[in-house]
Scaffold this active site. Sequence first.
Site, PDB file in Angstrom:
ATOM      1  N   HIS A  55       0.814  -1.210   0.000  1.00  0.00           N
ATOM      2  CA  HIS A  55       0.000   0.000   0.000  1.00  0.00           C
ATOM      3  C   HIS A  55       0.847   1.259   0.000  1.00  0.00           C
ATOM      4  CE1 HIS A  55      -3.598   2.423   0.975  1.00  0.00           C
ATOM      5  NE2 HIS A  55      -2.760   3.126   1.723  1.00  0.00           N
ATOM      6  N   HIS A 104      -9.902   2.887  -0.286  1.00  0.00           N
ATOM      7  CA  HIS A 104     -10.033   2.391   1.087  1.00  0.00           C
ATOM      8  C   HIS A 104     -10.866   1.124   1.026  1.00  0.00           C
ATOM      9  CE1 HIS A 104      -9.592   3.902   5.435  1.00  0.00           C
ATOM     10  NE2 HIS A 104      -8.414   3.926   4.861  1.00  0.00           N
TER      11      HIS A 104
END
Length: 749
Positions: A55, A104
Site C-alpha cells: 500500500h 479504502h
Amino acid sequence: MTLDSVKHAAETPDTGQPWAELGLKPDEYARIREILGRRPTGAELAMYSVMWSEHCSYKSSKVHLRQFGEKAPENDALLVGIGENAGVVDVGQGYAVTFKVESHNHPSYIEPYQGAATGVGGIVRDILAMGARPVAVMDPLRFGAADHPDTKRVLPGVVAGIGGYGNCLGLPNIGGEVVFDACYQGNPLVNALCVGVMKHEDIHLAKASGAGNKVILYGARTGGDGIGGVSVLASETFDDSKPTKRPAVQVGDPFQEKLLIECTLEIFREDLVDGIQDLGGAGLSCATSELASAGSGGMRVELDTVPLRDSSLSPEEILMSESQERMCAVVEPGKVDRFMEICEKWDVIATVIGEVTDGERLEIFWHGEQIVDVPPRTVAHEGPVYERPYARPDWQDALQADDAGKLARPETAEELRAQVLKVISSPNQASKSWITDQYDRFVQGNTVLAQPEDSGMVRIDEDTDLGVAVATDGNGRYAKLDPYAGAQLALAESYRNVAASGARPLAISNCLNFGSPEDPAVMWQFAEATRGLADGCLELGTPVTGGNVSLYNQTGETAIHPTPVVAVLGVIDDVNRRTPIAFSDEGHLLYLLGDTKEELGGSAWSQVVHDHLGGLPPAVDLGREKLLAEILISASRDGMVDAAHDLSDGGLIQALAESCLRGGKGARIVVPDAIDPFVFLFSESAGRAVVAVPRSEELRFTDMCGARGLPATRVGVVDGEEIDVQGQFSIPLAELREAHEATIPALLA
C-alpha cells in the site's frame, strides 16, 4: 518487556524478530539488516514493515507506474506532479486546483461505515496538506451482486460513512459511480476523490528543511485504531501483555477534521509552516520518514511527547497507528508560539515532538532511549522494487472469441421494448438517487452540476464564475476483455464526460484496483492497463498528476475484474455556460455525434439480458475523442447546445432515458435507415454523445461539425411525454421513471 534500543539491537544480533508476521519477506528483512548494519529495533522493524508494504511502497507497481512520467505529455498547466500528496494544476486567474483519488477498499469491507468515512477523511487531508481548501468530494464505488445478502450489509454502511463524514465537513459530494458485479463480492472498491482550491503562491510541499526547525504534531490524540491498516501487524507481536486485536480499521471524527481544516488554513494564511504532511497510511512512520527524506537534513523525534488517548500503547504501536485527523508540520522556532495560538483558538491539540537536524538520519527517542536510527530515504522512498513475472492468461483468447455479437437478439418490436426496460431498470443502469440523496451535493452554494450529470462542477471564483469539472469512470468488464483498451476507455469516458459539460480537460488522477500481484495473469492485466493509460494520456495531452494502486483485491484464487478508475479534471471559464444532460425544451433537435458500430462486447445489454461477458470491448479512437471534446466545448461556450450527454454503458437508449427523465420531456426518435434498430439503441461504441440543439442554432452547429469532420446525425426531437422510437415502440416517461427509480430501493429495503 525490555525496551529494544538501538544499542541493545546492536548487541543482540541473533534475537528473533516477527518480520514475517509483519508482512516482510526474507530478502526484505535481510536488506533492512544490511542497510542498518545490524538487526532493526522493534520500532525500526515496525516502520519498515508498514512503509515497505504494498500500500505504501508500490513495490510491485513502481516499474510500470514510471511510464506516467516517461510518457508524460507537455502541459503548461501542471504545477505539481507525481510524488507529492496530490497533483496541482493551473486553472487560470492565479488559481491552482489540486485533486486526487485513493482507495479504502479492504477496511470498508471489514467495517463499512468507518472504512468509507476515514477514506473520505484521508483524501481530504491529502488535499489540505497541499495548501488548498477542500471544496468537493466524489466516490467511485463497486459492490458485489446487487441481490447478494452481503451487499445489503456493505453498501448501506459505506454510503452512510461517506455521507456522514462528508456532510459533517460541509463538503459537497458532486459525483462518482456505483457499480454492481459478482466479482466484487468480498472485495468492494471504495475509492474517494477530493478537489481543493488555492492560489499559486499557497502551494505547500511535504519536506523538512532548516536545522533547528521544530516538528509539530497537531490534531487528534493518537490511539490504537488503525494499527495494521496497511500491513498484517498484530499488536500482540510486540507485547503480549498489551491489549490485543486492536482494530485494523481507523475510526473517524469529522468534527475534529473540520477544526483541523480551518486551523490549518489559518496557519497557511499566516505563512507559519516550512513543510507539512498529513498522517494517513502508516501514521507517524510515514509522516516523519517522508518529511525527513524530502528535506535537506535529518530529524530527531521524542516519541514519548506524542499525545495519546491510550496510555498502554507501545512505541511500535504509536509509530504504526493510523488514528485519523492528524497533521505534522515543520515550523521555524520564531513562529512556534503563533502556531500554537492558532491551534488553541481552534481547540486543536498541538505538541512539539522533535526538530530538524543538520544530520542525515531519522532518530527517534523514547524516554531518553534511542529506538530508531535510520536513513529516512530507505524507509520512505527506497523500499523494495519488484519486477513481478507477468503473462497473458491462457483463457484470454477464449474470452475474446466468445463474441457478444452472436447472442440472441430481440426479434420483435415488443421484445426490443421489453429489453430496453430491462436494461434501464437493471441495478447498474437504474437511478442511484437512493444513494446520492444521502449526500449533501450543494452545501457551500458553489455546486453547479452534480449527480446524475455527466460530471460534477463547482464554481471556484464567485466574481468571475471560473469553475472546474471532475468525472470518474472505469469499466471492469471492458478491462477484463482487454486491459489496455479498457483503461483507455475509462480515460476516454471521463474525458468525454468533462467535455460534455462544457469544461476543457486538463489532467487526470487514477486509482488502479487489481487482484494479487503474485498472480502473473493479474500482473499482465496491470501492466497492460498502465501502458494503455500512459499511452492514452500522452495522446490526449492530459498528464497523470498522481493516484493510488490497490492490489490483493481478490477472494481465494478469484480476482476482481481489473478496475482502473480514472478521474479527469477540467476547467470552464464561466460556469453559467455549462451544459446539463436534461432535455428541457420541446422542439429542440437531437443530434447523435460520432459513429455507431456493432460493438456489444462487455455491454450492459449482454450483461443484463444474457449474463454474458465475452468478445472485445468497443474500439478506442482517442483522436476522435479529442475532436468530439472540442466540438462539445465550443458548442457549450457559444450557446449552440442546451443539453449534452455522453454515450457509454447502455448505449443511446440509456442516455436518452436519463436526459428525458432529468428534464421531464419526451423524445421522438427516428432510426437511420442504414442501421439495425437494436444496434442503434444498445451499441456502446465510444466517442459519441447526444446533444439537444435549438432550431435557431442548427445550421451553425452542423456547419461546425461538418467543417471539423465530426459525424452529426439528426435522430429526433424533444417532444411529448414519452420516448417514441418511431416504427418500433414507445414508453411513457411515467413508466420509464418507475422502472428506472424503483430498483435500488427495492434491493436495499
